[in-house]
Design an enzyme around this catalytic site. Structure first.
Site, short mmCIF file in Angstrom:
data_model
loop_
_atom_site.label_atom_id
_atom_site.label_comp_id
_atom_site.label_asym_id
_atom_site.label_seq_id
_atom_site.Cartn_x
_atom_site.Cartn_y
_atom_site.Cartn_z
CB ILE A 253 -0.96 0.00 1.21
CG1 ILE A 253 -1.79 1.29 1.23
CG2 ILE A 253 -0.25 -0.21 2.52
CD1 ILE A 253 -2.89 1.28 2.31
CB SER A 254 1.28 4.04 -2.39
OG SER A 254 1.45 3.26 -3.55
#
Length: 217
Positions: free
Chosen positions: A63-64
């Site tokens: 997840i960025s």
């Protein structure tokens, strides 16, 4: 401090941090405030959900970091009437943010496990305008239609023609372009009457976008 008090402080620091780093679009900031990031990370990472770092999720994906999500969302220049396509559903967090900003969001994921988990998370948050599709981001089918905005959340060495064909005239696409290992360039493409205009934005690091569906997971 109670867990709820700590969470409120973390969210406040999260918002202030984004503003300090130049995120100014109020609609984007509200969307990020509205979507509980802690519901999109692994259970053991909930306490660091709002830290400005990428976190691991299932299937070897990530997840960025929050700033990158905020920056890309702001640079996409969405409007409530827009129909948006995301390539690389991952945790579902980016799709949830876009659901607050666009009329409809279609998000494509090659890993069925990630798609199923994201679909459940989005449903739990009431994101009824998001459709999660198991598919190949390099070969987006015509049946999905065309989109005003396209965001790719994995690195591509080249942008496939099939993806450009999904972009409406005057549409905008954001995509990290570069090698699978190392630094890529976040590129913004605008499809105009005289062709496609390209603008380089910032250096980024994303996991590679792989061709085809995952045979497992």
């Amino acid at each position: 401090m109670s867990a709820s008090g700590r969470s409120a402080r973390e969210k406040l620091n999260f918002q202030l941090g984004l503003r300090r780093r130049g995120i100014s679009d109020q609609a984007v900031l509200r969307a990020l405030e509205d979507v509980p990031r802690e519901q999109f990370v692994e259970p053991h990472d909930k306490e660091v959900a709002y830290a400005d770092t990428a976190l691991g999720i299932a299937c070897g994906q990530t997840i960025s970091q929050p700033y990158v999500v905020a920056y890309m969302t702001e640079q996409l220049r969405t409007h409530p009437r827009h129909r948006a396509l995301e390539i690389g559903t991952g945790s579902g967090y980016q799709a949830a943010v876009l659901s607050r900003l666009c009329r409809q969001v279609v998000t494509v994921e090659r890993y069925r496990t990630l798609a199923d988990t994201a679909r459940a998370r989005l449903a739990a948050l009431g994101c009824r305008n998001v459709e999660v599709v198991v598919g190949d981001g390099y070969d987006v089918p015509d049946t999905l239609g065309t989109f005003d905005r396209i965001i790719v959340t994995a690195a591509m060495e080249t942008i496939p023609d099939s993806l450009m064909e999904r972009l409406e005239p005057d549409g905008i696409m954001l995509v990290p372009v570069g090698p699978p290992e190392g630094v890529q360039q976040l590129v913004r493409l605008r499809k105009g009457a005289d062709g496609v205009e390209q603008e380089d934005l910032i250096p980024v690091r994303f996991v590679p976008a792989l061709v085809g569906l995952a045979k497992e997971l």
